[in-house]
Design a protein around this motif. Structure first.
Motif, mmCIF file in Angstrom:
data_model
loop_
_atom_site.group_PDB
_atom_site.id
_atom_site.type_symbol
_atom_site.label_atom_id
_atom_site.label_comp_id
_atom_site.label_asym_id
_atom_site.label_seq_id
_atom_site.Cartn_x
_atom_site.Cartn_y
_atom_site.Cartn_z
ATOM 1 N N ASP A 162 -9.826 6.079 -1.449
ATOM 2 C CA ASP A 162 -8.851 5.094 -1.919
ATOM 3 C C ASP A 162 -9.546 4.115 -2.865
ATOM 4 N N ARG A 163 -10.444 3.259 -2.328
ATOM 5 C CA ARG A 163 -11.062 2.223 -3.158
ATOM 6 C C ARG A 163 -12.556 2.410 -3.388
ATOM 7 N N ARG A 204 -1.676 6.867 -10.153
ATOM 8 C CA ARG A 204 -2.536 5.685 -10.150
ATOM 9 C C ARG A 204 -3.717 5.925 -11.080
ATOM 10 N N ARG A 230 2.115 2.603 -0.345
ATOM 11 C CA ARG A 230 2.159 2.626 -1.803
ATOM 12 C C ARG A 230 0.767 2.317 -2.343
ATOM 13 N N TYR A 231 0.204 3.284 -3.071
ATOM 14 C CA TYR A 231 -1.087 3.061 -3.721
ATOM 15 C C TYR A 231 -0.888 2.822 -5.214
#
Ligand code: FE2
Ligand code: FE2
Length: 274
Positions: A162-163, A204, A230-231
């Motif tokens: 993700d990050r 994204r 929600r990304y």
């Protein structure tokens, strides 16, 4: 300049043809646009992992586009990574993998265009104990070691994280921590300029250090908020990547006029109630 149109998560089937109309609309847009390559980054089929008829139907639909094409497998095409929590499609195995290859060609590959090397991987082999997992790893080492002055663009079905690269959660959504570390190590110090995936059905674009991470959305459907955070953007479409010989690159979501963003919650007959 080399233009890749990345379509993803098309989830095609003859028996459950709910997402075929969206594919046809995207296909029309691609035939107008004529990119240098169309790349489907996985979940090509609705349930090719257990239903071979979905493989045949999806291959036929892609052939109908009559455009240069490459494929990468997703969890719905040949089963999920062995270390991923069970999603219902079961794990990748030798038979499922061979069947995928027989319809869509090699499940990992690479090629060069001016200024760039493009590497596609089978994300479900990462963390697998199939012998081909090791073969793929050897390819990654060789391809990275010989990249020279080219920039590297990496494509695979699942986002790496993700990050941050050191996230520790085991999920079905991202490449899991151990295979992620192994993949980074196999790149022998080469930092991809671009890593692009599918799988999450959201668009994204983000940056970490020298890498741009792009998540291509699905051409078919999105997953409701109560089931998936929600990304990015929950909207269908495809992604265009432009790779310039001088190493610059651009990626953008392409919205196809009239393409409805379907919600999987309205199709319980596909994967059960959401
Ligand atoms: Fe998908
Ligand atoms: Fe997926």
């Amino acid at each position: 300049m080399f233009r890749i149109a990345q379509i993803s998560d098309t989830h095609l089937s003859d028996e459950k043809p709910f997402f075929v109309d969206n594919f046809a609309r995207v296909g029309e847009a691609l035939r107008q646009d004529r990119p240098d390559l169309v790349l489907n980054s996985g979940d090509i089929t609705l349930d090719g992992a257990s239903n071979e008829a979905d493989m045949a139907a999806a291959r036929l639909l892609h052939d109908g586009l009559d455009l240069p094409m490459r494929f990468l497998p997703g969890n719905h095409d040949l089963g999920d990574s062995q270390d991923a929590p069970d999603h219902g499609e079961g794990p990748i195995d030798a038979l499922r993998r061979r069947r995928y290859v027989s319809y869509f060609g090699p499940d990992w590959w690479w090629f060069d265009v001016p200024g760039w090397r493009v590497l596609g991987l089978n994300a479900q082999l990462l963390g697998s104990d199939l012998p081909e997992a090791e073969e793929q790893e050897e390819t990654i080492v060789d391809v990275a070691a010989s990249v020279g002055s080219r920039r590297l663009a990496l494509f695979l079905h699942k986002p790496l994280f993700d990050r941050t690269v050191d996230e520790s959660e085991i999920t079905g959504r991202f490449v899991n921590p151990v295979p992620r570390r192994l993949l980074m190590a196999s790149l022998v110090g080469v930092t991809p300029a671009l890593i692009s995936c599918g799988h999450v059905h959201q668009y994204r674009a983000s940056e970490t250090f020298a890498t741009r991470h792009v998540w291509a959305t699905s051409t078919a459907f999105v997953i409701p908020d109560h089931r998936q955070p929600r990304y990015g953007l929950k909207e269908v479409g495809y992604v265009e990547h432009r790779l310039y010989p001088d190493g610059r690159h651009e990626s953008a979501l392409v919205r196809v006029p009239g393409l409805p963003t379907l919600d999987i919650a309205h199709f319980p007959q596909v994967y059960g109630p959401v």
